[in-house]
Design an enzyme around this catalytic site. Structure first.
Site, short mmCIF file in Angstrom:
data_model
loop_
_atom_site.label_atom_id
_atom_site.label_comp_id
_atom_site.label_asym_id
_atom_site.label_seq_id
_atom_site.Cartn_x
_atom_site.Cartn_y
_atom_site.Cartn_z
N LYS A 22 19.63 50.36 127.16
CA LYS A 22 18.27 50.84 127.44
C LYS A 22 18.10 52.26 126.89
CE LYS A 22 17.15 52.70 131.63
NZ LYS A 22 16.50 54.01 131.43
N ASN A 23 18.99 53.15 127.30
CA ASN A 23 18.84 54.55 126.88
C ASN A 23 19.12 54.75 125.40
OD1 ASN A 23 18.27 55.08 129.50
ND2 ASN A 23 20.14 56.22 129.97
N CYS A 117 9.37 62.39 140.20
CA CYS A 117 10.31 61.30 140.03
C CYS A 117 11.22 61.23 141.25
CB CYS A 117 11.12 61.62 138.78
SG CYS A 117 12.48 60.57 138.52
N ARG A 122 12.20 66.55 137.23
CA ARG A 122 12.56 66.27 135.84
C ARG A 122 11.51 66.86 134.91
NH1 ARG A 122 14.46 60.07 135.46
NH2 ARG A 122 15.65 60.79 133.67
N ASP A 307 24.13 58.23 135.92
CA ASP A 307 23.55 56.90 136.11
C ASP A 307 24.53 55.94 136.81
OD1 ASP A 307 21.21 57.70 135.00
OD2 ASP A 307 21.47 56.66 133.09
N ARG A 399 13.82 47.08 135.43
CA ARG A 399 13.45 48.03 134.38
C ARG A 399 14.63 48.34 133.48
NH1 ARG A 399 11.19 53.36 136.26
NH2 ARG A 399 11.61 53.59 134.06
C1 UD1 Z 1 18.40 60.69 130.32
C2 UD1 Z 1 18.59 59.23 130.64
C3 UD1 Z 1 18.89 59.04 132.13
C4 UD1 Z 1 20.10 59.90 132.50
C5 UD1 Z 1 19.89 61.35 132.07
C6 UD1 Z 1 21.14 62.20 132.28
C7 UD1 Z 1 17.23 58.10 129.03
C8 UD1 Z 1 15.99 57.34 128.72
N1 UD1 Z 1 17.37 58.52 130.28
O1 UD1 Z 1 17.28 61.17 131.06
O2 UD1 Z 1 19.16 57.68 132.37
O3 UD1 Z 1 20.27 59.86 133.91
O4 UD1 Z 1 19.58 61.41 130.67
O5 UD1 Z 1 22.20 61.67 131.59
O6 UD1 Z 1 18.07 58.28 128.17
N2 UD1 Z 1 15.80 69.17 132.30
C9 UD1 Z 1 15.00 70.29 132.40
N3 UD1 Z 1 14.00 70.46 131.48
C10 UD1 Z 1 13.78 69.58 130.45
C11 UD1 Z 1 14.61 68.44 130.36
C12 UD1 Z 1 15.62 68.25 131.30
O7 UD1 Z 1 15.17 71.10 133.32
O8 UD1 Z 1 12.86 69.81 129.65
C13 UD1 Z 1 16.87 68.94 133.28
C14 UD1 Z 1 16.65 67.69 134.14
O9 UD1 Z 1 15.83 67.94 135.24
C15 UD1 Z 1 18.07 67.33 134.52
C16 UD1 Z 1 18.89 67.74 133.29
O10 UD1 Z 1 18.07 68.67 132.59
O11 UD1 Z 1 18.49 68.11 135.62
C17 UD1 Z 1 19.26 66.63 132.36
O12 UD1 Z 1 18.12 65.84 132.07
P1 UD1 Z 1 17.99 65.01 130.72
O13 UD1 Z 1 19.33 64.90 130.08
O14 UD1 Z 1 16.88 65.55 129.93
O15 UD1 Z 1 17.59 63.58 131.30
P2 UD1 Z 1 16.60 62.55 130.63
O16 UD1 Z 1 16.63 62.68 129.15
O17 UD1 Z 1 15.29 62.62 131.34
#
Ligand code: UD1
Length: 432
Positions: A22-23, A117, A122, A307, A399
């Protein structure tokens, strides 16, 4: 799906076919927006989040069709909008991935901010800051990000090394691929799904150095062509089934999967007392006793995947001894614990960590899944519990997991599902 009913106590046994990631698939679908020719993607899982992303591409005007051989064909020559519909973004954060490609290729992106969320805060501030650093004018108004740039300009971007955002790495590397000049992204995430997307971009003609490392050097090109590409196997699905095998004291093989992608997860299973057999394309877990207690801390890859933290928590809930699980990525990722307590687990959640005092047996109960990974964990809890467990909110599990009930039934689980209304609202639709 669905409400899922499980009668626990059967050791699982057999081989599970692991679906495409998925990711890993979501960034590929977004990256296809950068390509001037047709893109054909293979091994794309049949799950709700992918259907949402396909709807998103179609809403932007792309032609997206499955071929008879299962290949997903994406043709962007008909794109006629740079405005992502709120109804799709609120369902799935991954749809924010369209921002980078729209901005880089069409000079403009209007994408709603994904919002709250259930697994924690996030934000998308890293994405937005990166777009600005690449020279875009960005306004955030009316719950929407509106970014514009005639052409993005290469720059140096430092990501927060403690968080190393997967999403921001993907969005910014997609944007930088068509920028003018050189972009260096420091502290880039190196999850296998991100690396697969980098390799896809390179196959389409992008100039990316440092693939698979935390420093990416991307020299923008004028155009990207199309290509035919496969998503990697879903390491989260594979890990979930391996943990299910361990929990039920079974004998389960996951295939195809790369053991490297599971790295530290296999290490933890071994420490918990599992017998593992690792081959080039498969991993087998065998377990005959209650697991041993192991301390776990989530971290960006190659650290322990957040995850799989909920499923791992279920394993530790029946361990011999006490263990501490620290959650370093998402603040509310322990939201499955309250449901696990109702099944007889002994867990105390403190700030950012939980102490699991293993109990000899969980007991079936009606429980509610709050997100994809919590739902999968509660299904696993039901598989090893005594009596019947009913997991509602199964639509959330759908999902991210392709046919999880069918695959578990094929391993001998006593499991059935009945249809349930899809819940409304961003919380219920949160990405995991
Ligand atoms: C992706 C994965 C999700 C996984 C997560 C962490 C997908 C579609 N989803 O989510 O399944 O659990 O990586 O491995 O691939 N953050 C900020 N600001 C930002 C972006 C992130 O503060 O602009 C923080 C988030 O709140 C979190 C951390 O950074 O604490 C990591 O998030 P991120 O790696 O971006 O997660 P996703 O890409 O949303």
């Amino acid at each position: 799906m669905s409400r899922i009913r499980i009668t626990g106590g059967t050791p699982l046994s057999g081989t599970v076919p692991i679906s495409g990631s998925k990711n890993g698939s979501l960034p590929l679908l977004a990256a296809a927006l950068l390509c001037e020719d047709e893109v054909v993607l293979h091994n794309i899982p049949s799950i709700r989040d992918i259907r949402t992303m396909i709807k998103m591409l179609r809403a932007l005007g792309a032609r997206v069709e499955f071929r008879e051989d299962g290949g997903l064909v994406i043709d962007n020559s008909t794109i006629n909008s740079v405005h992502a519909p709120y109804d799709l973004v609120r369902r799935m954060r991954g749809s924010f991935y369209v921002a980078g490609p729209l901005l880089a290729r069409y000079g403009e992106a209007r994408v709603p901010l994904p919002g709250g969320c259930v697994i924690g805060t996030r934000p998308v501030d890293f994405h937005v800051r990166g777009f600005k650093a690449l020279g875009a004018e960005v306004e955030e108004r009316g719950g929407e990000m509106h970014a514009r740039a005639d052409r993005l300009r290469g720059t140096r971007i430092y990501m927060d090394p403690r968080l190393r955002s997967v999403g921001a790495t993907v969005n910014l590397m997609l944007a930088a691929s068509l920028a003018d000049g050189v972009t260096v992204i420091e502290n880039a995430s190196r999850e296998p799904e991100v690396v697969n997307c980098q390799q896809f971009l390179a196959a389409c003609g992008a100039d990316i150095k440092g693939i698979g490392t935390t420093t990416l050097t991307i020299t923008g090109v004028d155009r990207l062509s199309g290509t035919e590409w496969s998503a990697i196997s879903d390491r989260m699905e594979a890990g979930t089934f391996l943990i299910a095998g361990a929990l039920t004291r079974g004998d389960v093989t996951v295939e195809p999967v790369k053991a490297d992608h599971l790295g530290i997860v296999l290490e933890v299973l071994e420490q918990a007392g599992c017998e593992l057999k690792i081959d080039e394309r498969s991993v087998t877990v065998r377990m005959s006793e209650r697991p041993l207690a192991v301390d776990v801390m989530t971290a960006p890859y190659p650290g322990y995947p957040t995850d799989l933290q909920p499923a791992t928590g279920v394993l530790m809930s029946i361990a011999r001894g006490a263990s501490v699980i620290e959650e370093r990525i998402f603040d509310a990722r322990f939201n499955y614990v309250d449901e696990l307590l109702r099944m007889g687990a002994d867990v105390r959640v403190m700030e950012g960590a939980a102490i699991f005092k293993g109990v000899p047996q969980l007991f079936g109960a009606p429980v509610v899944a709050s997100d994809i990974r919590a739902g999968a964990a509660l299904i696993l809890a039901g598989l090893c519990a005594e009596g019947e467990t009913e997991v509602s909110g199964g639509v959330l599990v759908d999902r991210g997991y392709e046919n999880i009930t069918g695959k578990l039934a094929d391993l001998g689980a006593q499991i059935e599902e009945e249809p349930e209304e899809a819940p409304e609202g961003p919380d219920a639709e949160c990405l995991g």
